[in-house]
Design an enzyme around this catalytic site. Structure first.
Site, PDB file in Angstrom:
ATOM      1  N   SER A  76      11.483 -55.134  50.065  1.00 58.91           N
ATOM      2  CA  SER A  76      10.666 -54.531  51.590  1.00 58.91           C
ATOM      3  C   SER A  76      10.574 -56.356  52.142  1.00 58.91           C
ATOM      4  CB  SER A  76       8.902 -54.163  51.104  1.00 58.91           C
ATOM      5  OG  SER A  76       9.780 -52.741  50.471  1.00 58.91           O
TER       6      SER A  76
HETATM    7  N1  SAH Z   1       9.980 -52.391  45.383  1.00 61.60           N
HETATM    8  C1  SAH Z   1      11.386 -53.335  45.363  1.00 61.60           C
HETATM    9  C2  SAH Z   1      11.945 -52.321  46.760  1.00 61.60           C
HETATM   10  C3  SAH Z   1      12.697 -51.481  46.466  1.00 61.60           C
HETATM   11  S1  SAH Z   1      14.146 -50.947  47.794  1.00 61.60           S
HETATM   12  C4  SAH Z   1      11.300 -55.001  45.552  1.00 61.60           C
HETATM   13  O1  SAH Z   1      10.403 -55.382  45.822  1.00 61.60           O
HETATM   14  O2  SAH Z   1      12.301 -55.331  46.121  1.00 61.60           O
HETATM   15  C5  SAH Z   1      13.459 -49.242  46.724  1.00 61.60           C
HETATM   16  C6  SAH Z   1      14.105 -48.961  45.574  1.00 61.60           C
HETATM   17  O3  SAH Z   1      13.200 -47.356  45.149  1.00 61.60           O
HETATM   18  C7  SAH Z   1      15.220 -48.850  45.616  1.00 61.60           C
HETATM   19  O4  SAH Z   1      15.895 -50.165  44.168  1.00 61.60           O
HETATM   20  C8  SAH Z   1      15.582 -48.092  44.757  1.00 61.60           C
HETATM   21  O5  SAH Z   1      17.186 -47.545  44.184  1.00 61.60           O
HETATM   22  C9  SAH Z   1      14.721 -46.949  44.704  1.00 61.60           C
HETATM   23  N2  SAH Z   1      14.654 -46.192  44.248  1.00 61.60           N
HETATM   24  C10 SAH Z   1      14.923 -44.734  45.444  1.00 61.60           C
HETATM   25  N3  SAH Z   1      15.048 -43.764  44.666  1.00 61.60           N
HETATM   26  C11 SAH Z   1      14.431 -43.727  43.346  1.00 61.60           C
HETATM   27  C12 SAH Z   1      13.911 -42.533  41.959  1.00 61.60           C
HETATM   28  N4  SAH Z   1      13.516 -41.504  42.586  1.00 61.60           N
HETATM   29  N5  SAH Z   1      13.117 -43.182  41.231  1.00 61.60           N
HETATM   30  C13 SAH Z   1      13.573 -44.737  41.063  1.00 61.60           C
HETATM   31  N6  SAH Z   1      13.618 -45.650  41.984  1.00 61.60           N
HETATM   32  C14 SAH Z   1      14.609 -45.137  43.285  1.00 61.60           C
END
Ligand code: SAH
Length: 217
Positions: free
Chosen positions: A63
């Site tokens: 993000s």
């Molecule tokens: N917080 C992260 C941003 C992640 S983007 C950072 O600082 O880099 C969102 C993430 O959520 C992705 O990696 C995706 O694979 C994950 N995601 C999506 N659905 C999910 C679920 N049901 N459980 C766990 N992770 C999930």
């Protein structure tokens, strides 16, 4: 050496930019301690301190810094808290939360894509964080074995609040969660005697995929 100085200068400018946007001193101080260039793919290092999302592989994104800052400000983290994050991705957001809750607190971050579990784990270890545990699984189910949580931070967009997450939030706890498919808004959810949801701002996150999320395309 020269590269390190370039990162430091870009980092300082990012913090000043976030200060002008109204981010609290406490969150700015935490973000100034987390080296974002350790959490982005190596070939994107030169963009690590820009205020926009970056691709981290598998169609996912880290993000934008102001979004991390805003969510941390809404959640008002305190020393020693137990935190659940859904979507570890690069591990960056979890590192900022780890700074805010200190060594007596603990972040559990659930990630569904195995490759990103290993990326986040490696990045967090490399950056020296010992109070974050990355766990592979469907975050829409929460983590009953570590519940209840003071705060829950969902970093992908859900169709609605997954019921297990609400159950696993402490009374008096807070959750930040983007809700919506094409049009999404960030909500601050508070669990008191009842549950309140306060719509904060329009956002764009990758989808939450899972039992109480969207189905995989
Ligand atoms: N917080 C992260 C941003 C992640 S983007 C950072 O600082 O880099 C969102 C993430 O959520 C992705 O990696 C995706 O694979 C994950 N995601 C999506 N659905 C999910 C679920 N049901 N459980 C766990 N992770 C999930």
């Amino acid at each position: 050496m020269e590269v390190e100085r370039t990162f430091e200068e870009a980092h300082r400018k990012l913090i000043e930019h976030l200060r002008r946007m109204g981010v609290s001193d406490r969150v700015l101080s935490a973000m100034s301690r987390v080296k974002r260039h350790l959490f982005v793919p190596e070939n994107l290092g030169f963009e690590a301190y820009a205020d926009y999302p970056l691709p981290i592989g598998e169609g996912q994104t880290i993000s934008a810094p102001h979004m991390v800052a805003m969510m941390c400000d809404y959640l008002e983290f305190e020393e020693g808290e137990q935190v659940l994050e859904i979507g570890a991705g690069s591990g960056y957001h979890a590192a900022v939360v780890a700074e805010l809750i200190g060594g007596t607190g603990q972040v559990y971050s659930v990630e569904r894509i195995p490759w990103l579990v290993s990326i986040a784990t490696t990045n967090l270890a490399h950056a020296g964080y010992t109070n974050v545990t990355v766990i592979e699984g469907d975050g829409t189910l929460g983590l009953p074995e570590h519940a209840p949580f003071d705060k829950i931070s969902v970093t992908c967009a859900a169709p609605d609040i997954p019921p297990p997450l609400l159950e696993q939030l402490k009374l008096g706890g807070k959750m930040a969660i983007p809700i919506g498919k094409h049009w999404q808004a960030l909500y601050l959810v508070e669990k008191k005697n009842g549950v309140t949801r306060d719509r904060k701002t329009d956002v764009a996150f990758v989808p939450l995929v899972g039992k109480y999320g969207f189905t995989e395309r």
